[in-house]
Design a protein around this motif. Structure first.
Motif, PDB file in Angstrom:
ATOM      1  N   ASP A 164      48.081  33.759  82.983  1.00 28.82           N
ATOM      2  CA  ASP A 164      48.647  32.855  81.979  1.00 28.82           C
ATOM      3  C   ASP A 164      47.607  32.495  80.925  1.00 28.82           C
ATOM      4  OD1 ASP A 164      51.080  32.838  83.286  1.00 28.82           O
ATOM      5  OD2 ASP A 164      50.773  30.888  84.232  1.00 28.82           O
ATOM      6  N   ASN A 165      46.409  32.161  81.365  1.00 25.01           N
ATOM      7  CA  ASN A 165      45.338  31.790  80.429  1.00 25.01           C
ATOM      8  C   ASN A 165      44.923  32.953  79.541  1.00 25.01           C
ATOM      9  OD1 ASN A 165      45.195  29.128  81.225  1.00 25.01           O
ATOM     10  ND2 ASN A 165      43.561  29.486  82.705  1.00 25.01           N
ATOM     11  N   ILE A 166      44.875  34.152  80.118  1.00 21.90           N
ATOM     12  CA  ILE A 166      44.491  35.325  79.327  1.00 21.90           C
ATOM     13  C   ILE A 166      45.473  35.529  78.180  1.00 21.90           C
ATOM     14  CG2 ILE A 166      44.341  37.847  79.360  1.00 21.90           C
ATOM     15  CD1 ILE A 166      43.120  37.557  82.205  1.00 21.90           C
ATOM     16  N   VAL A 167      46.766  35.481  78.500  1.00 20.38           N
ATOM     17  CA  VAL A 167      47.769  35.706  77.454  1.00 20.38           C
ATOM     18  C   VAL A 167      47.887  34.498  76.545  1.00 20.38           C
ATOM     19  CG1 VAL A 167      50.210  36.144  76.965  1.00 20.38           C
ATOM     20  CG2 VAL A 167      49.060  37.385  78.799  1.00 20.38           C
ATOM     21  N   GLN A 168      48.122  33.323  77.115  1.00 17.11           N
ATOM     22  CA  GLN A 168      48.415  32.138  76.304  1.00 17.11           C
ATOM     23  C   GLN A 168      47.223  31.664  75.491  1.00 17.11           C
ATOM     24  OE1 GLN A 168      50.086  29.250  78.972  1.00 17.11           O
ATOM     25  NE2 GLN A 168      51.964  30.400  79.236  1.00 17.11           N
ATOM     26  N   LEU A 169      46.045  31.739  76.051  1.00 10.36           N
ATOM     27  CA  LEU A 169      44.871  31.273  75.307  1.00 10.36           C
ATOM     28  C   LEU A 169      44.134  32.421  74.645  1.00 10.36           C
ATOM     29  CD1 LEU A 169      43.541  28.645  77.878  1.00 10.36           C
ATOM     30  CD2 LEU A 169      44.973  28.243  75.880  1.00 10.36           C
ATOM     31  N   GLY A 170      43.769  33.409  75.424  1.00 13.87           N
ATOM     32  CA  GLY A 170      42.935  34.488  74.905  1.00 13.87           C
ATOM     33  C   GLY A 170      43.599  35.392  73.891  1.00 13.87           C
ATOM     34  N   MET A 171      44.753  35.941  74.250  1.00 14.96           N
ATOM     35  CA  MET A 171      45.391  36.919  73.374  1.00 14.96           C
ATOM     36  C   MET A 171      45.994  36.269  72.135  1.00 14.96           C
ATOM     37  SD  MET A 171      46.932  39.408  76.346  1.00 14.96           S
ATOM     38  CE  MET A 171      47.326  40.897  75.424  1.00 14.96           C
ATOM     39  N   TYR A 172      46.600  35.115  72.286  1.00 10.76           N
ATOM     40  CA  TYR A 172      47.149  34.428  71.105  1.00 10.76           C
ATOM     41  C   TYR A 172      46.019  34.025  70.157  1.00 10.76           C
ATOM     42  CZ  TYR A 172      52.061  34.055  72.505  1.00 10.76           C
ATOM     43  OH  TYR A 172      53.369  34.333  72.818  1.00 10.76           O
ATOM     44  N   SER A 173      44.916  33.514  70.705  1.00  9.16           N
ATOM     45  CA  SER A 173      43.822  33.083  69.824  1.00  9.16           C
ATOM     46  C   SER A 173      43.135  34.283  69.176  1.00  9.16           C
ATOM     47  CB  SER A 173      42.814  32.197  70.564  1.00  9.16           C
ATOM     48  OG  SER A 173      42.160  32.901  71.569  1.00  9.16           O
ATOM     49  N   LYS A 174      43.046  35.410  69.890  1.00  8.68           N
ATOM     50  CA  LYS A 174      42.461  36.620  69.294  1.00  8.68           C
ATOM     51  C   LYS A 174      43.337  37.124  68.154  1.00  8.68           C
ATOM     52  CE  LYS A 174      39.414  39.872  69.012  1.00  8.68           C
ATOM     53  NZ  LYS A 174      38.058  39.586  68.555  1.00  8.68           N
ATOM     54  N   THR A 175      44.644  37.036  68.337  1.00 11.37           N
ATOM     55  CA  THR A 175      45.571  37.425  67.271  1.00 11.37           C
ATOM     56  C   THR A 175      45.310  36.591  66.020  1.00 11.37           C
ATOM     57  OG1 THR A 175      47.266  38.069  68.867  1.00 11.37           O
ATOM     58  CG2 THR A 175      48.008  37.615  66.628  1.00 11.37           C
TER      59      THR A 175
END
Length: 192
Positions: A164-175
């Motif tokens: 959840d953290n990888i997608v919700q925090l990491g991937m969204y913020s990288k986008t």
């Protein structure tokens, strides 16, 4: 991942005659033999998709979805080594996201160095039109958000806080990070 690395190193050696690629290719060869024996069907499919990816990029494919979805299929095969359809889907959406975010992140450098980038055709039309640029970036952002929303829905079933953290925090913020970087530098770096 060994399969992908092996195929990429081989392509680099064939295309650019890079000695380091050939050396690393030979280092991976024994591992690849073991993997191909264990997963012959997956290896064959990944190899076919990888060759298609190279062909799409070498032919300067202008269809963003075609080239990004093909890369997504490669990761789908890797993720679903055990034929789990949910893992296959997670791999697909992860692969498409990776390909597009990398294209955004590398866009200015690729244009300057005259390298292939799937966004080139769409964004080169924007060099003198900031409204068109904003529209193209907006469409790209919506697409990425849709891929991440689908990915987020898929990983919910795993009930895993780390995912959840990888997608919700990491991937969204990288986008957000790569889009903001492109927006900040597009007109500065690519002066007419």
């Amino acid at each position: 991942m060994v399969m992908l690395s092996f195929l990429k190193l081989y392509d680099d050696y064939v295309d650019e005659k890079r000695l380091i690629s050939f050396t690393l290719y030979n280092v991976l060869r024994p591992y690849l033999k073991k993997i191909t024996r264990m997963y012959p069907t997956s290896f064959k499919k990944i190899k076919e998709l990888f060759e298609k990816q190279l062909l799409l990029e070498k032919s300067e494919c202008q269809n963003i979805d075609e080239v990004a979805h093909n890369f997504g299929q490669i990761l789908a095969e890797i993720f679903a080594y055990n034929n789990d359809p949910k893992l296959r889907e997670i791999g697909f959406y992860t692969g498409v996201w990776i390909y597009l975010v990398d294209a955004i992140d590398d866009y200015i450098d690729d244009v300057k160095k005259k390298r292939y980038n799937c966004l080139k055709y769409h964004l080169q039309r924007c060099k003198e039109n900031s409204a068109l640029f904003e529209r193209e970036i907006s469409i790209l952002k919506v697409s990425l958000d849709n891929y991440l929303a689908r990915l987020n829905g898929l990983i919910k079933g795993y009930n895993n806080q780390l995912l959840d953290n990888i997608v919700q925090l990491g991937m969204y913020s990288k986008t957000e990070e790569v889009i903001n970087k492109l927006k900040a530098n597009f007109f500065k770096e690519l002066k007419m």
